[in-house]
Design an enzyme around this catalytic site. Structure first.
Site, PDB file in Angstrom:
ATOM      1  N   GLY A  72      41.133  44.804  39.182  1.00 13.29           N
ATOM      2  CA  GLY A  72      41.864  46.065  39.357  1.00 13.29           C
ATOM      3  C   GLY A  72      42.430  46.514  38.020  1.00 13.29           C
ATOM      4  N   GLY A 120      39.928  42.014  42.307  1.00 18.72           N
ATOM      5  CA  GLY A 120      39.618  43.145  43.181  1.00 18.72           C
ATOM      6  C   GLY A 120      38.172  43.169  43.627  1.00 18.72           C
ATOM      7  N   GLU A 143      44.003  35.215  38.637  1.00 17.96           N
ATOM      8  CA  GLU A 143      45.295  35.906  38.522  1.00 17.96           C
ATOM      9  C   GLU A 143      46.414  35.070  37.928  1.00 17.96           C
ATOM     10  OE1 GLU A 143      43.329  36.013  41.145  1.00 17.96           O
ATOM     11  OE2 GLU A 143      43.006  38.102  41.709  1.00 17.96           O
ATOM     12  N   ASP A 151      45.405  37.726  45.205  1.00 13.87           N
ATOM     13  CA  ASP A 151      45.712  38.630  46.323  1.00 13.87           C
ATOM     14  C   ASP A 151      44.413  39.143  46.953  1.00 13.87           C
ATOM     15  OD1 ASP A 151      45.002  40.267  44.167  1.00 13.87           O
ATOM     16  OD2 ASP A 151      46.362  41.880  44.741  1.00 13.87           O
TER      17      ASP A 151
END
Lengths: 357, 258
Positions: A72, A120, A143, A151
């Site tokens: 992302g 993402g 991450e 996530d």
């Protein structure tokens, strides 16, 4: 020039080709990393195709350039996190809605993970029913290296992998190749890149039979390297306490353990602890909707922490690769800090999925 | 994403779709596949929203047989003690209807699993066979019994003793499969048929399956009595009242499974 049927961003091409809804990521300068506009345009297309009789299956891949999807727009997230976090929350809300829409989609969905598939990119491929890995696949949830946590459903997917592999991936950000993805069930098929044009042609002929059509193109894959380390991963990453995992790695003299230890020590201790707790919670959650609601609350808080802003600075902006984590050691991360980060949002600010059709 | 590694499990309205997915091994059936199929069929049987199931493979192979590598080093004591293959009885114990949609090879164990289904829909590329004899063994998952019931003695013996393959067209003529369709529309046809079955009164579907299966296990007189008793029993259901009322009133019935 192809133009999208949905949204008004050139960064994702949304077209219908016969019975296939095509989602082609088209932001090559950022390895197709997702922006809020891209997420919203993809959701708009998926919602329209849900009731469009002509669309029998949906295929997600990338257009120009290398890599499937590198994640992302974290630079935007860090900038917003350093301010009031409004834009960051809006991005997560749109992205997680897309993730959940794919997870619950009732037409066949196919993701072609031909190249870098991280963060993402993982979030839009794992909810698909057919997930194709190739010899170019580089799959990771990296991450913790920028002070974030896995996530986009990471708490759900990673906690459901066999023998602590998910915890290992979440903490170290380990990169898997296509064969390893297929071996672990992250991918459902292993296909050579050269077969992809023929495969797409076949999918257009038998869209309802997506899994069977892709199966016909399966290639012989190399030995999955991770298989040899699975026993070590299960043993050394057995604990949900970061300190115990580090102690286990320190006590093991193998080169493999020492390499993983060095990697783990370069990550944000706060992020690592957040990740372990997220996976422990995620394993017991009943629905993916619950998972996304919890991750949204967590992301809303984490995006404003020192470690995230510092991680993006060190790895992506200044590129000095020397983030100064706070706290610097796991022992100094207070349970109370974690409790605050994991607090649900008040009603009204919570994440919500799209209404069901 | 996956509770399963060797199969894909989807629900499309009231129809469960299970796809065998070990494409690198032409969907050869090993103990992991069996474990996952048992779980998938049990989940289907227990889910009131699901009324029919389709089991399929890839375009190239439904399933090319049992995993020979896994079996080759077994001895008698291991096989007997573990009652090897007995787990398949958990799949055949499924009470609700299910269809095998066969494209490509259904050989050995693959053919046997297809024959466990209530019926087979085959693509024109399907090939059936029981070639175990060539490996010094025989069918072991019920194949010799089910192929004899489906084909009669002459063809069953010929298939099992020579290990030859039978194409889709011959399989339909011989009664092994219910219907042959073009390869490209196999799944669409199977899902369409499954959706039709899923729209039937569920208790009547269970009873149909039970009584047709009884034909293979009981003498005729007993089978006919068994059928009659189940038929009588259905007059105790709401669906019978609704079905017959709807017929008289010339409207589609609304069935509840009660």
């Amino acid at each position: 020039m192809l133009t999208s049927l949905f949204g008004n961003t050139p960064d994702v091409l949304l077209t219908r080709e016969g019975p296939l809804g095509r989602i082609r990521l088209n932001r090559p300068k950022a390895i197709h990393a997702l922006t809020r506009e891209m997420c919203e345009a993809m959701s708009e297309a998926l919602l329209a195709w849900r009731t469009d009789e002509r669309v029998k299956a949906v295929v997600i891949d990338h257009a120009e350039g290398r890599g499937f999807c590198a994640g992302g727009d974290v630079v935007m997230l860090a900038r917003s996190g350093a301010a009031d976090g409004t834009d960051a929350r809006a991005f997560f809300h749109a992205e997680y809605r897309l993730n959940h829409l794919l997870f619950t989609y009732d037409k066949p969905t196919v993701a072609i993970m031909d190249g870098i598939t991280m963060g993402g990119g993982v979030g839009i491929s794992l909810p698909c029913q057919v997930r194709i890995a190739t010899e170019n696949t580089r799959f990771a949830m990296p991450e913790t290296g920028i002070g974030l946590f896995p996530d986009v459903g990471g708490g759900w997917y990673l906690s459901r992998l066999p023998g602590r592999v998910g915890q290992f991936m979440a903490l170290t950000g380990a990169r898997l190749d296509g064969a390893e993805c297929r071996y672990l069930g992250l991918a459902t098929h292993y296909v050579e890149q050269a077969s992809l044009p023929d495969l797409l042609e076949r999918l257009a002929k038998t869209p309802a039979r997506a899994a069977g059509a892709v199966g016909a193109f399966t290639a012989t894959m190399p030995e999955p390297r991770i298989a040899a380390n699975q026993i070590n991963i299960a043993r050394l990453f057995a604990s949900d306490q970061l300190e115990e995992i580090i102690a286990a790695l320190e006590a093991d003299e193998s080169d493999w353990a020492q390499t993983e230890l060095a990697t783990l020590k370069s990550k944000s201790p706060l992020s690592c602890k957040v990740s372990l707790r997220l996976l422990a919670d995620g394993a017991g959650r009943e629905t993916f909707e619950d998972e996304m609601r919890a991750e949204y609350a967590l992301a809303s808080h984490v995006v404003q922490t020192h470690d995230f802003i510092e991680g993006v600075r060190a790895l992506l902006l200044d590129k000095d690769n020397a983030p100064k984590w706070m706290p610097a050691v796991p022992e100094a991360v207070l349970d109370d800090t974690l409790d605050q980060l994991f607090k649900p949002l008040p009603p009204g600010e919570e994440w919500t999925p799209f209404p069901q059709a | 994403m996956p509770e399963y590694n060797t199969i894909l499990f989807e629900q499309r309205d009231a129809v469960t779709l299970v796809t065998l997915n070990r494409p690198q091994a032409l969907n050869a059936l090993n103990s992991e596949v069996l474990r996952e199929l048992i779980a998938a069929f049990a989940a289907y049987d227990a889910d009131d929203s699901q009324r029919c199931l389709v089991l399929t493979g890839s375009e190239k192979a439904f399933a090319a047989g049992a995993d020979i590598k896994e079996m080759s080093s077994q001895n008698f004591a291991d096989m007997y003690a573990s009652d090897f293959f007995a787990g398949w009885e958990k799949v055949t114990a499924t009470r609700k209807p299910w269809i095998a949609a066969v494209g490509g090879y259904a050989l050995g164990g693959g053919c046997e699993v297809a024959m466990m289904a209530d019926f087979i829909i085959a693509s024109d590329t399907a090939k059936f066979g029981q070639p175990e004899i060539k490996l010094g063994v025989t069918p072991g998952m019920g194949g010799s019994q089910r192929i004899a019931l489906a084909l009669g003695k002459a063809k069953a013996m010929e298939m099992c003793l020579t290990g030859r393959m039978m194409g889709a067209e011959e399989a339909e003529r011989a009664g092994l499969v219910a219907k042959v369709v073009p390869a490209a529309s196999l799944l669409d046809e199977a899902l369409k048929t499954a959706a039709e079955i899923a729209a039937m009164p569920p208790l009547a579907a269970l009873a149909c399956k039970e009584m047709v299966n009884a034909a293979f296990e009981m003498p005729l007189q007993q089978g006919i009595r068994f059928e009659r008793r189940l038929f009588h029993g259905l007059f105790g259901t709401e669906d019978q009242k609704e079905g017959m009322a709807a017929f008289v009133e010339k409207r589609p019935g609304q069935f509840k499974g009660r």
